[in-house]
Design an enzyme around this catalytic site. Structure first.
Site, short mmCIF file in Angstrom:
data_model
loop_
_atom_site.label_atom_id
_atom_site.label_comp_id
_atom_site.label_asym_id
_atom_site.label_seq_id
_atom_site.Cartn_x
_atom_site.Cartn_y
_atom_site.Cartn_z
N ARG A 12 37.30 41.76 36.68
CA ARG A 12 37.69 42.09 38.05
C ARG A 12 37.48 40.85 38.90
NH1 ARG A 12 40.07 42.86 42.21
NH2 ARG A 12 39.64 44.51 43.72
N TYR A 51 35.06 48.89 49.68
CA TYR A 51 34.36 49.78 48.77
C TYR A 51 33.65 50.90 49.51
CZ TYR A 51 35.61 46.25 45.37
OH TYR A 51 36.32 45.39 44.58
N CYS A 96 33.76 49.21 37.74
CA CYS A 96 34.49 48.99 38.99
C CYS A 96 34.59 50.31 39.74
CB CYS A 96 35.88 48.44 38.68
SG CYS A 96 36.92 48.20 40.12
N HIS A 100 43.97 37.20 56.86
CA HIS A 100 44.30 36.17 57.84
C HIS A 100 45.62 36.47 58.56
CE1 HIS A 100 41.50 33.95 55.20
NE2 HIS A 100 41.22 33.24 56.27
N HIS A 141 33.94 29.22 59.64
CA HIS A 141 34.87 29.99 58.81
C HIS A 141 34.13 31.08 58.05
CE1 HIS A 141 37.54 30.36 55.10
NE2 HIS A 141 38.23 30.85 56.10
#
Length: 563
Positions: free
Chosen positions: A226, A407, A273, A150, A126
């Site tokens: 965040r 990002y 951020c 998913h 996974h």
């Protein structure tokens, strides 16, 4: 590592084989763990081998373990066993039985919609690591609502090969698994300060209010938050950090080991951020994807911990003579968040990259990575992984979506579904500034009068304050402010600060005071760093559909009030 990659990729493994040529193990004894990992995933066609090699031999999660289910469904389905070891036939299964196949059971089950799956053989491959264990013994639906990656047909096809039955209709409410059987992944999230400006509750994302942006050190409870997921359950006494070397060997450190064996260091650093001021780009240019942060997705603190360089050296990394095949250092958090930075930054003596366990001389808060987090000063905050529990030396970047997709920045003409591999991941950030306070002051107020005297003023005036910051440790050398929308400029006072660290990792606070009679209707600010980088004037030319790295001039309207 490259030699091992070539050897493994050149070998033809039979689909149902669970073994690999032992000559490979003898040839590469130090990489035996990686060889074994490859061997455990060889029940797949050669096309999967290359994908496995790209992901697993780079020291990351083995995504291609999933592909075995697609190509060899019969073999995999036969291995989806019940607790007793016999092959499971499709049948109606009670929810009580599903709950017995939870985290501590040998065979691990989940439900999706009204179907039951035995995912025991899925878990080792996974990509999100063992975070999936939160869902075993119950529904996975709520987790997939968070991890929307998913929700695509190829994942559904893979999951279908682990199908073992249906939820018994007697356990359904209105045809669905009842809510009380859905584990709430956010139930252990901490209580937050009501003054934070909340943009999403689950996962929790909130920016620092104006009162928290004005001090040089941001108060802990007002530091912006965040989260990409929930706050994981952690136990400081049991928390450990695993460092995986390029040859697959691992070394474990407890938190006590880290505090005891290595010298303590304190660094003052600003975290920002990549989406800070995204709302400004949306308002001034076009719509952007992502949380619509204003100017408060940035905060400053003192961080205390140990140098990443020191612990890597102790683990066996030759930090002063790096092997050519180590290009990146990957990091994984307890909630499965992943990121990486170039190895040069990680081991730079002046880079001040820390494994931090204190924030403003107190233990880290849960929201900020307790008990251990990474601090990468000068880089976008997305690289400062919280709740860190694994580090990998690799020739590749982290495979996580937060490194490979989210990002990044693209040209103003690019939108929708770009070629994500065509743009590098954001690391250092551009020069930035913003106005955080705009207030009228008068000589009739004792407190205001003292400030006016500093600037040699005696009339009603306007005090403007804000922050400025540049990535890469570049110092702010000038802040220009305009009271008439950029027609005329003045230099703001750069306020003194006491920062710790090898470079200018912390923001620079600034102030400007102007007589009210000279003010127009719009104040503007822009900053200049020591490399003479400055902020662009307009938003459209720097538009990107993700709204990342918004750094154009910050404008704030002004309307005079009667004092």
């Amino acid at each position: 590592m490259q030699a091992l990659r070539r050897v493994l990729s050149s070998r033809t493994i039979q689909p149902k084989s669970l073994f690999i040529d032992h000559r490979v193990i003898r040839q590469f004894p130090k990489q035996k763990k990686l060889v074994a990992r490859f061997a455990s995933s060889t029940a797949r066609p050669s096309t999967s081998h290359s994908k496995f090699l790209r992901w697993s031999l780079g020291g990351v999660f083995c995504v291609s373990a999933f592909t075995v289910a697609v190509f060899y469904a019969p073999a995999v389905r036969a291995e989806a066993l019940t607790e007793g070891g016999s092959q499971a036939q499709p049948s109606f299964l009670r929810l009580d039985e599903v709950r017995k196949h939870g985290r501590n059971a040998e065979q691990k089950w989940i439900t999706k919609d009204n179907k039951v799956y035995n995912i025991t053989d899925w878990i080792p491959g996974h990509p999100g690591g063992e975070v999936i264990l939160r869902a075993v013994g119950g529904p996975v639906d709520q987790y997939w609502n968070i991890f929307t990656i998913h929700k695509k047909q190829e994942v559904y096809d893979i999951l279908d090969n682990f199908y073992i039955g249906e939820v018994d209709p007697r356990d359904l409410v209105d045809g669905k698994v009842p809510v009380e059987h859905v584990d709430d992944p956010f139930k252990n999230d901490p209580k937050r300060d009501d003054r934070l400006i909340v943009h999403s509750a689950r996962p929790f994302n909130a920016e620092t209010p104006g009162e928290g942006l004005n001090p040089f050190i941001t108060p802990d409870d007002l530091f912006y938050v965040r989260q990409h997921m929930w706050v994981p359950e952690v136990d400081e006494a049991k928390h450990s950090l695993v460092i995986e070397l390029a040859d697959g060997e691992e070394k474990d450190y407890t938190l006590d080991d880290i505090k005891r064996k290595f010298g303590e260091v304190t660094v003052t650093a600003t975290l920002q951020c990549s989406g800070n001021r995204r709302k400004h780009m949306t308002e001034e240019a076009r719509s952007t994807n992502g949380l619509q942060w204003e100017g408060g997705a940035i905060s400053n603190a003192e961080w205390t911990g140990v140098r990443l360089r020191d612990i890597l050296e102790d683990a066996g990394v030759q930090v002063d003579d790096l092997p050519e095949d180590i290009k990146h250092v990957q990091f994984v958090g307890a909630e499965a968040y992943g990121a990486s930075i170039p190895v040069d930054k990680a081991v730079d003596k002046l880079g001040d990259v820390l494994l931090a366990y204190k924030m403003n001389d107190k233990p880290l808060a849960l929201d900020h990575g307790y008990p251990l987090r990474l601090l990468v000063p000068g880089n976008v905050a997305a690289r400062s992984v919280k709740w860190i529990n694994r580090i990998r030396m690799s020739d590749e970047e982290s495979p996580s979506q937060w490194q490979r997709r989210d990002y990044k920045c693209f040209g103003p003409n690019v939108s929708g579904n770009p070629d994500w591999d065509s743009a590098p991941a954001i690391q250092e950030t551009p020069v930035q500034s913003a106005i955080t306070s705009l207030r009228d002051i008068t000589p009739h107020s004792p407190q205001d009068s003292k400030l006016l005297q500093v600037y040699g003023l005696e009339e009603d005036s306007i005090a403007v304050e804000g922050y400025s910051f540049a990535g890469g440790g570049r110092k702010i050398i000038r802040v220009d402010v305009s009271a008439d929308n950029g027609r005329n400029w003045h230099q703001a006072e750069l306020l003194p600060n006491i920062s710790k660290g090898a470079k200018a990792w912390a923001w620079t606070r600034w102030r400007w005071v102007i007589p009210r009679g000279q003010a127009g209707r719009c104040f503007v600010v822009k900053a200049v760093d020591e490399a003479y980088n400055t902020q662009p004037g307009e938003y459209e030319a720097n538009y990107n559909f993700r709204g990342n790295l918004t750094s154009s001039w910050h404008r704030v309207g002004y309307r005079a009030k009667r004092l």
